[in-house]
Scaffold this active site. Structure first.
Site, PDB file in Angstrom:
ATOM      1  N   GLU A 148      32.044  29.307 -17.562  1.00  3.01           N
ATOM      2  CA  GLU A 148      30.662  29.345 -18.053  1.00  3.01           C
ATOM      3  C   GLU A 148      30.603  29.202 -19.566  1.00  3.01           C
ATOM      4  O   GLU A 148      30.709  30.188 -20.292  1.00  3.01           O
ATOM      5  CB  GLU A 148      29.995  30.662 -17.619  1.00  3.01           C
ATOM      6  CG  GLU A 148      28.539  30.761 -18.057  1.00  3.01           C
ATOM      7  CD  GLU A 148      27.862  32.071 -17.624  1.00  3.01           C
ATOM      8  OE1 GLU A 148      28.537  32.965 -17.089  1.00  3.01           O
ATOM      9  OE2 GLU A 148      26.649  32.183 -17.837  1.00  3.01           O
TER      10      GLU A 148
ATOM     11  N   ARG B 184      17.868  46.152 -19.244  1.00  7.71           N
ATOM     12  CA  ARG B 184      16.818  45.636 -18.333  1.00  7.71           C
ATOM     13  C   ARG B 184      16.101  46.799 -17.652  1.00  7.71           C
ATOM     14  O   ARG B 184      14.888  46.740 -17.436  1.00  7.71           O
ATOM     15  CB  ARG B 184      17.433  44.687 -17.311  1.00  7.71           C
ATOM     16  CG  ARG B 184      18.133  43.534 -18.035  1.00  7.71           C
ATOM     17  CD  ARG B 184      18.082  42.197 -17.358  1.00  7.71           C
ATOM     18  NE  ARG B 184      18.664  41.236 -18.280  1.00  7.71           N
ATOM     19  CZ  ARG B 184      19.683  40.414 -18.010  1.00  7.71           C
ATOM     20  NH1 ARG B 184      20.204  40.384 -16.801  1.00  7.71           N
ATOM     21  NH2 ARG B 184      20.148  39.588 -18.919  1.00  7.71           N
TER      22      ARG B 184
ATOM     23  N   LYS C  17      29.681  26.464 -14.717  1.00  8.23           N
ATOM     24  CA  LYS C  17      28.372  27.135 -14.806  1.00  8.23           C
ATOM     25  C   LYS C  17      27.778  26.857 -16.185  1.00  8.23           C
ATOM     26  O   LYS C  17      28.040  27.592 -17.137  1.00  8.23           O
ATOM     27  CB  LYS C  17      28.550  28.641 -14.575  1.00  8.23           C
ATOM     28  CG  LYS C  17      27.261  29.440 -14.713  1.00  8.23           C
ATOM     29  CD  LYS C  17      27.365  30.808 -14.060  1.00  8.23           C
ATOM     30  CE  LYS C  17      26.134  31.643 -14.372  1.00  8.23           C
ATOM     31  NZ  LYS C  17      26.019  32.844 -13.547  1.00  8.23           N
TER      32      LYS C  17
ATOM     33  N   GLY D 102      17.411  32.823 -19.474  1.00  7.25           N
ATOM     34  CA  GLY D 102      16.189  33.351 -20.073  1.00  7.25           C
ATOM     35  C   GLY D 102      14.963  32.480 -19.834  1.00  7.25           C
ATOM     36  O   GLY D 102      13.877  32.784 -20.329  1.00  7.25           O
TER      37      GLY D 102
HETATM   38  P1  13P Z   1      21.114  34.331 -16.253  1.00 10.59           P
HETATM   39  O1  13P Z   1      20.771  33.502 -15.055  1.00 10.59           O
HETATM   40  O2  13P Z   1      20.199  35.519 -16.438  1.00 10.59           O
HETATM   41  O3  13P Z   1      21.283  33.517 -17.491  1.00 10.59           O
HETATM   42  O4  13P Z   1      22.527  34.993 -15.988  1.00 10.59           O
HETATM   43  C1  13P Z   1      23.531  34.211 -15.496  1.00 10.59           C
HETATM   44  C2  13P Z   1      24.810  34.781 -15.893  1.00 10.59           C
HETATM   45  O5  13P Z   1      25.664  34.986 -15.070  1.00 10.59           O
HETATM   46  C3  13P Z   1      25.062  35.065 -17.318  1.00 10.59           C
HETATM   47  O6  13P Z   1      26.411  35.193 -17.536  1.00 10.59           O
END
Ligand code: 13P
Length: 349
Positions: free
Chosen positions: A183, A39, A225, A269
């Site tokens: 997640e 980034r 998540k 994204g």
């Molecule tokens: P993003 O919101 O950029 O998708 O990132 C969240 C995240 O913690 C990815 O593991």
């Protein structure tokens, strides 16, 4: 039936409540060194440990951040770092009323026998690492599993392997007194439509909760998540904001037990404006009808516009912090279902 919980479980539940409180959300600032450097490179910022430290200093010293953010996910490099003046980031977060968390997965590798699919690694030695992070002050953790949609994938083998690892990680976290954020990310990349994303995400979440149950994870002491249900990035027909909101909540209602206290989305994204608009639309449509708190845990959708302002220069720090706070705040407004596009134009207080 009265259930009596141990002190440890009660502490976990108290942490989750604080993380989901009011209209706040979570800030993911746990980019690995590789991702952070990528980034930085795109934004023309030098990719050194000092620039990464300076950027994270800027984030944790953003004025009033604690009014919008209840928890921040750190990365191993960041958890030991301090400001130029020697104040530990983790202490500054706590002073701002932000609970420190830590990414504990060690990224993904190719899943043997399943071309095109990944497995997240990092379970070996995890209890020891969790104990160390707890002593440092972390009270929640994150583990990300990645599911790709393409021809013939995801396979059952990939989904089961990843959800099993997530459940093992979650059990280890709870044993260590750390709230697990689980997640399971179904990636946006691909030509698939909204329906395909829905079906895949629903399947993934069903397997996840089956595995969590099998591993005796307490659902009251974790945060999910997930991705939102969206058309693939390269799909010719993009679902609109209301469709995304409806499909996402419908999918969650089908697969996430009411015992789960909180759901905090990744942005994956999407543009920052879309990520905010989607969260807002869910609250407008389902206000008072959801069994779990529904909030954000964004990285790119909060940080990206700020990073582009910073460019690695001291003179841009104030404007960068203003943008960070602005995006975080807009998402708290979305959590109340009160966001509108015209709020993008002026900085909110
Ligand atoms: P993003 O919101 O950029 O998708 O990132 C969240 C995240 O913690 C990815 O593991």
């Amino acid at each position: 039936m009265e259930i009596s919980y141990s002190m440890k479980t009660q502490e976990l539940i108290t942490t989750v409540r604080a993380m989901m409180a009011g209209d706040k959300g979570l800030l993911a600032m746990d980019e690995s060194t590789t991702t952070c450097n990528k980034r930085f490179e795109e934004a023309g910022i030098p990719q050194t440990v000092e620039y990464r430290r300076a950027y994270r200093e800027l984030i944790v010293t953003t004025p009033n951040l604690g009014q919008a953010i209840s928890g921040a996910i750190l990365y191993d490099e960041t958890i030991y770092q301090a400001t130029k003046d020697g104040a530990l980031f983790i202490d500054l977060l706590k002073q701002a009323g932000i609970i420190p968390g830590i990414k504990v997965d060690e990224g993904t590798i190719d899943l043997a026998g399943f071309p095109g699919e990944k497995i997240t690694v990092g379970l070996d030695g995890l209890p020891e690492r969790l104990a160390k992070y707890y002593d440092l002050g972390a009270r929640f953790a994150k583990w990300r599993a990645v599911i790709t949609i393409n021809t013939g994938i995801p396979t059952r083998g990939c989904i089961e392997a990843n959800m099993h690892s997530l459940a093992r990680y979650a059990a280890m976290c709870q044993e260590a007194g750390i709230v697990p954020i689980v997640e399971p990310e179904v990636l946006m990349d691909g030509t698939h439509d909204l329906k395909k994303c829905f079906d895949t995400t629903e399947k993934v979440q069903h397997v996840l909760f089956d595995q969590l149950f099998a591993q005796k994870v307490n659902l009251e002491a974790l945060i999910l998540k997930p991705n939102m249900i969206m058309s693939g990035l390269s799909c010719s027909k993009q679902a609109d904001v209301d469709k995304v909101a409806e499909a996402t909540v419908t999918c969650l209602l089908q697969s996430v037990p009411a015992a789960v206290p909180g759901v905090a989305f990744l942005s994956g994204g999407q543009s920052p404006e879309k990520a905010t608009a989607h969260l807002n639309a869910m609250h407008v449509k389902y206000k008072g009808k959801l069994p779990w708190a529904l909030t954000f845990s964004y990285s790119r959708a909060i940080q990206q516009p700020a990073l582009e302002i910073w460019k690695g220069k001291d003179e841009n720090v104030k404007a960068t912090q203003q943008m960070l706070y602005h995006r975080a705040r807009l998402n708290t407004i979305a959590r109340r279902g009160e966001y509108s596009l015209d709020m993008e134009k002026v900085f909110v207080n």
